[in-house]
Write a protein that holds these residues in place. Structure first.
Motif, PDB file in Angstrom:
ATOM      1  N   GLY A   1      -6.574  16.510   0.048  1.00  0.00           N
ATOM      2  CA  GLY A   1      -5.849  17.824   0.394  1.00  0.00           C
ATOM      3  C   GLY A   1      -5.722  18.788  -1.057  1.00  0.00           C
ATOM      4  O   GLY A   1      -6.192  18.449  -1.768  1.00  0.00           O
ATOM      5  N   ARG A   2      -5.068  19.699  -0.453  1.00  0.00           N
ATOM      6  CA  ARG A   2      -5.028  20.884  -1.486  1.00  0.00           C
ATOM      7  C   ARG A   2      -4.102  20.328  -2.780  1.00  0.00           C
ATOM      8  O   ARG A   2      -4.153  20.658  -3.824  1.00  0.00           O
ATOM      9  N   ALA A   3      -3.124  19.406  -2.539  1.00  0.00           N
ATOM     10  CA  ALA A   3      -2.245  18.802  -3.682  1.00  0.00           C
ATOM     11  C   ALA A   3      -2.497  17.283  -4.206  1.00  0.00           C
ATOM     12  O   ALA A   3      -2.053  16.732  -5.003  1.00  0.00           O
ATOM     13  N   THR A   4      -4.170  16.921  -3.924  1.00  0.00           N
ATOM     14  CA  THR A   4      -4.474  15.666  -4.466  1.00  0.00           C
ATOM     15  C   THR A   4      -4.311  15.659  -5.762  1.00  0.00           C
ATOM     16  O   THR A   4      -4.848  16.603  -6.516  1.00  0.00           O
ATOM     17  N   PRO A   5      -3.618  14.471  -6.434  1.00  0.00           N
ATOM     18  CA  PRO A   5      -3.506  15.123  -7.914  1.00  0.00           C
ATOM     19  C   PRO A   5      -4.737  14.532  -8.883  1.00  0.00           C
ATOM     20  O   PRO A   5      -5.780  13.833  -8.308  1.00  0.00           O
TER      21      PRO A   5
ATOM     22  N   ALA B   1       0.856  -1.368  -0.057  1.00  0.00           N
ATOM     23  CA  ALA B   1      -0.040   0.106   0.044  1.00  0.00           C
ATOM     24  C   ALA B   1       0.822   1.303  -0.035  1.00  0.00           C
ATOM     25  O   ALA B   1       1.946   1.418   0.772  1.00  0.00           O
ATOM     26  N   VAL B   2       0.532   2.223  -0.849  1.00  0.00           N
ATOM     27  CA  VAL B   2       1.145   3.365  -1.132  1.00  0.00           C
ATOM     28  C   VAL B   2       0.402   4.737  -0.588  1.00  0.00           C
ATOM     29  O   VAL B   2      -0.597   4.775  -1.338  1.00  0.00           O
ATOM     30  N   LEU B   3       0.520   5.567   0.646  1.00  0.00           N
ATOM     31  CA  LEU B   3      -0.086   6.584   0.648  1.00  0.00           C
ATOM     32  C   LEU B   3       0.456   7.728   0.252  1.00  0.00           C
ATOM     33  O   LEU B   3       1.690   8.198   0.683  1.00  0.00           O
ATOM     34  N   ALA B   4       0.041   8.542  -0.658  1.00  0.00           N
ATOM     35  CA  ALA B   4       0.579   9.903  -1.314  1.00  0.00           C
ATOM     36  C   ALA B   4      -0.127  10.994  -1.186  1.00  0.00           C
ATOM     37  O   ALA B   4      -1.415  10.998  -1.123  1.00  0.00           O
ATOM     38  N   ASP B   5       0.392  12.142  -0.894  1.00  0.00           N
ATOM     39  CA  ASP B   5      -0.394  13.521  -0.728  1.00  0.00           C
ATOM     40  C   ASP B   5      -0.129  14.436  -2.000  1.00  0.00           C
ATOM     41  O   ASP B   5      -0.796  15.607  -1.995  1.00  0.00           O
TER      42      ASP B   5
ATOM     43  N   ASP C   1       1.100  14.629  -6.646  1.00  0.00           N
ATOM     44  CA  ASP C   1       1.763  13.776  -7.915  1.00  0.00           C
ATOM     45  C   ASP C   1       2.983  13.160  -7.982  1.00  0.00           C
ATOM     46  O   ASP C   1       3.379  12.304  -8.086  1.00  0.00           O
ATOM     47  N   THR C   2       3.745  14.004  -7.548  1.00  0.00           N
ATOM     48  CA  THR C   2       5.305  13.811  -7.267  1.00  0.00           C
ATOM     49  C   THR C   2       5.577  12.867  -6.300  1.00  0.00           C
ATOM     50  O   THR C   2       6.395  11.721  -6.323  1.00  0.00           O
ATOM     51  N   ARG C   3       5.130  13.035  -5.056  1.00  0.00           N
ATOM     52  CA  ARG C   3       4.959  11.771  -4.015  1.00  0.00           C
ATOM     53  C   ARG C   3       4.366  10.381  -4.304  1.00  0.00           C
ATOM     54  O   ARG C   3       4.674   9.351  -3.995  1.00  0.00           O
ATOM     55  N   TRP C   4       3.314  10.627  -4.930  1.00  0.00           N
ATOM     56  CA  TRP C   4       2.890   9.389  -5.599  1.00  0.00           C
ATOM     57  C   TRP C   4       3.883   8.563  -6.528  1.00  0.00           C
ATOM     58  O   TRP C   4       4.015   7.457  -6.434  1.00  0.00           O
ATOM     59  N   LYS C   5       4.326   9.404  -7.563  1.00  0.00           N
ATOM     60  CA  LYS C   5       5.341   8.935  -8.249  1.00  0.00           C
ATOM     61  C   LYS C   5       6.454   8.167  -7.450  1.00  0.00           C
ATOM     62  O   LYS C   5       7.095   7.228  -7.631  1.00  0.00           O
ATOM     63  N   TRP C   6       6.978   9.021  -6.402  1.00  0.00           N
ATOM     64  CA  TRP C   6       8.202   8.408  -5.795  1.00  0.00           C
ATOM     65  C   TRP C   6       7.648   7.289  -4.992  1.00  0.00           C
ATOM     66  O   TRP C   6       8.202   6.300  -4.848  1.00  0.00           O
ATOM     67  N   GLY C   7       6.421   7.157  -4.417  1.00  0.00           N
ATOM     68  CA  GLY C   7       6.193   6.171  -3.472  1.00  0.00           C
ATOM     69  C   GLY C   7       5.982   4.785  -4.214  1.00  0.00           C
ATOM     70  O   GLY C   7       6.387   3.952  -3.694  1.00  0.00           O
ATOM     71  N   ALA C   8       5.317   4.941  -5.251  1.00  0.00           N
ATOM     72  CA  ALA C   8       5.070   3.901  -6.318  1.00  0.00           C
ATOM     73  C   ALA C   8       6.179   3.038  -6.741  1.00  0.00           C
ATOM     74  O   ALA C   8       6.148   2.063  -6.590  1.00  0.00           O
ATOM     75  N   LEU C   9       6.972   3.945  -7.239  1.00  0.00           N
ATOM     76  CA  LEU C   9       8.231   3.556  -7.961  1.00  0.00           C
ATOM     77  C   LEU C   9       9.142   3.113  -6.994  1.00  0.00           C
ATOM     78  O   LEU C   9       9.636   2.029  -6.955  1.00  0.00           O
ATOM     79  N   THR C  10       9.175   3.827  -5.671  1.00  0.00           N
ATOM     80  CA  THR C  10      10.037   3.065  -4.586  1.00  0.00           C
ATOM     81  C   THR C  10       9.402   1.661  -4.143  1.00  0.00           C
ATOM     82  O   THR C  10      10.471   0.905  -4.056  1.00  0.00           O
ATOM     83  N   ALA C  11       8.466   1.605  -4.051  1.00  0.00           N
ATOM     84  CA  ALA C  11       7.727   0.254  -3.970  1.00  0.00           C
ATOM     85  C   ALA C  11       8.041  -0.505  -4.747  1.00  0.00           C
ATOM     86  O   ALA C  11       8.476  -1.873  -4.385  1.00  0.00           O
ATOM     87  N   SER C  12       8.120  -0.553  -6.169  1.00  0.00           N
ATOM     88  CA  SER C  12       8.515  -1.476  -7.087  1.00  0.00           C
ATOM     89  C   SER C  12      10.103  -1.770  -6.663  1.00  0.00           C
ATOM     90  O   SER C  12      10.500  -2.937  -7.145  1.00  0.00           O
ATOM     91  N   ARG C  13      10.817  -0.687  -6.209  1.00  0.00           N
ATOM     92  CA  ARG C  13      12.315  -1.021  -6.526  1.00  0.00           C
ATOM     93  C   ARG C  13      12.657  -1.748  -5.126  1.00  0.00           C
ATOM     94  O   ARG C  13      13.762  -2.593  -5.004  1.00  0.00           O
ATOM     95  N   ILE C  14      12.037  -1.609  -4.078  1.00  0.00           N
ATOM     96  CA  ILE C  14      12.413  -2.273  -2.499  1.00  0.00           C
ATOM     97  C   ILE C  14      11.591  -3.466  -2.390  1.00  0.00           C
ATOM     98  O   ILE C  14      12.063  -4.263  -1.383  1.00  0.00           O
ATOM     99  N   ALA C  15      10.525  -3.721  -3.110  1.00  0.00           N
ATOM    100  CA  ALA C  15      10.034  -5.087  -2.717  1.00  0.00           C
ATOM    101  C   ALA C  15      10.731  -6.199  -2.807  1.00  0.00           C
ATOM    102  O   ALA C  15      11.251  -6.474  -4.104  1.00  0.00           O
TER     103      ALA C  15
END
Length: 440
Positions: free
Chosen positions: A50-54, A12-16, A18-32
């Protein structure tokens, strides 16, 4: 069903943003961690409201896909973590959001020895609020550092306050990659990577735009591109109150000047010179050995973030670029920044994968989450951090917290969608106008 039976790691990736979603999802695929024959991971994305929800456009541009994607409040996310089974949870949030989730998850998983492994980190260069951001992230099983330099700084901060520093794990930025630069394109292409909040004044942003347009006029045989992060009204990790799209309407750019959206990696495929103030795009460019310039026109200052690039060999001004200067990056600096232009990128995430695999296989499960900040260590700070996400100091939802008790009915869902739209309009359109009026 346990992951060992399905051969797929549940993430599960929780992001706030667009940039953090990209980081979180790609990080998950790298470290799994995966064993030979394992299936791909099962990735569920949660977007913190929130204000930055993609927006859908931003999510499409990021180009990272999930098996499921849901917009949630903090309380809704915690409820999902209580009801669903995951092996790994990646918190791709600002520091306060991470701290709130650590306390909320600690409460949700209080009686579970087999809780998921929790990972957090930073989406790019860490050039401000180092101690504040790090201590708000303390308590995760892994706090990822994007470079050797960051890992050393992170450990020094934790050890300096007497906090456990063992969670700090050196990796690299997860979105580096692409083909190495193979030589000049036709036409030769100069790309300026814009940033939403750096610089933040109209004068400075107009100056940079005018210099980019002047460069296009001086070199009519070149393609000069202004690479934009978002469209007016959209928000990213940072607020953009003076978008270049609006500033360029008052300019008169030549035909070889253009605006461009899209995935940065695809833009870099056709770039011969990447110019920026301090964007993480500079690290992507350097990783591919593309000539890269970090501008000094507005000074080398902490407020701009370009001080991070001192020693890189990439600092230069528009005057120097107009005269044909091409920077030569310092190899020692590159090695310390996790750029891995020497080919070591494929092994950059090995340590994180090994640590996660050991935590998942640990007999008796994982120990409880133990953030540095508690009602004892930070009684005047922590409650306010948690309250922003409708959580009490013990991690429980506050009375009246959104969706604290049950799923909203159809009418409530409609009302909430309307309220959400009004909220976004207020923070993205109305508030910036009010702030600018206050500066007059």
């Amino acid at each position: 069903m346990p992951a060992s039976a399905t051969k797929a790691l549940r993430v599960a990736v929780l992001a706030d943003s667009d940039t953090r979603w990209k980081w979180g999802a790609l990080t998950a695929s790298r470290i799994a961690p995966r064993s030979p024959g394992d299936a791909d991971i099962r990735l569920d994305g949660y977007l913190l409201r929130g204000r930055a929800t993609p927006t859908p456009r931003q999510l499409s541009e990021v180009g990272v896909h999930a098996d499921a994607l849901t917009e949630v409040t903090a309380v809704e996310f915690l409820r999902a973590m209580d009801e669903k089974e995951y092996d790994l949870v990646v918190l791709a949030l600002v520091g306060g959001g991470v701290q709130a989730m650590l306390h909320g998850l600690g409460r949700v998983w209080a009686d579970r020895a087999d809780r998921p492994v929790v990972v957090t980190g930073y989406v790019g260069v860490v050039y401000e609020k180092l101690a504040d951001g790090l201590l708000l992230r303390h308590g995760a099983d892994l706090v990822l550092a994007n470079s050797r330099q960051d890992a050393e700084r992170f450990r020094a901060v934790y050890e300096g306050v007497g906090a456990d520093a063992s969670a700090v794990t050196e990796v690299a930025l997860p979105f580096l990659g692409g083909a190495p630069y193979a030589g000049e394109h036709d036409p030769y292409t100069v790309v300026f990577a814009a940033q939403p909040s750096v610089p933040d004044s109209r004068r400075d942003r107009t100056y940079l735009l005018n210099r980019l347009i002047r460069h296009a006029r001086r070199h009519p045989g070149r393609e000069v591109v202004l690479k934009l992060r978002s469209k007016p009204g959209e928000h990213t990790t940072h607020i953009e109150e003076l978008p270049y799209q609006k500033l360029v309407q008052k300019a008169d750019p030549p035909p070889n000047f253009s605006l461009r959206y899209g995935n940065m990696g695809e833009v870099l495929d056709h770039t011969d010179l990447l110019v920026t103030v301090s964007s993480t795009a500079a690290l992507e460019s350097l990783h591919r050995r593309i000539p890269t310039v970090v501008l000094t026109d507005l000074g080398v200052r902490e407020a701009l973030g370009n001080h991070h690039f001192t020693g890189s060999g990439c600092l230069a001004s528009w005057d120097q670029l107009d005269e044909g200067h091409r920077p030569v990056p310092d190899e020692a600096w590159l090695a310390r920044q996790g750029v891995a232009a020497d080919g070591g990128y494929e092994t950059a995430f090995d340590a994180a994968r090994e640590r996660i695999a050991k935590l998942l296989a640990r007999p008796g499960g994982r120990a409880p989450l133990t953030p540095y900040y508690t009602p004892v260590t930070a009684p005047g700070y922590l409650p306010g951090i948690l309250a922003r996400h409708h959580l009490a100091p013990d991690g429980h939802p506050l009375p009246g917290a959104p969706a604290a008790d049950k799923e909203p009915g159809p009418v409530r869902q409609v009302v909430r969608r309307a309220a959400r739209g009004a909220y976004r309009h207020g923070v993205q359109r109305v508030a910036p106008v009010i702030r600018r009026m206050g500066e007059l």
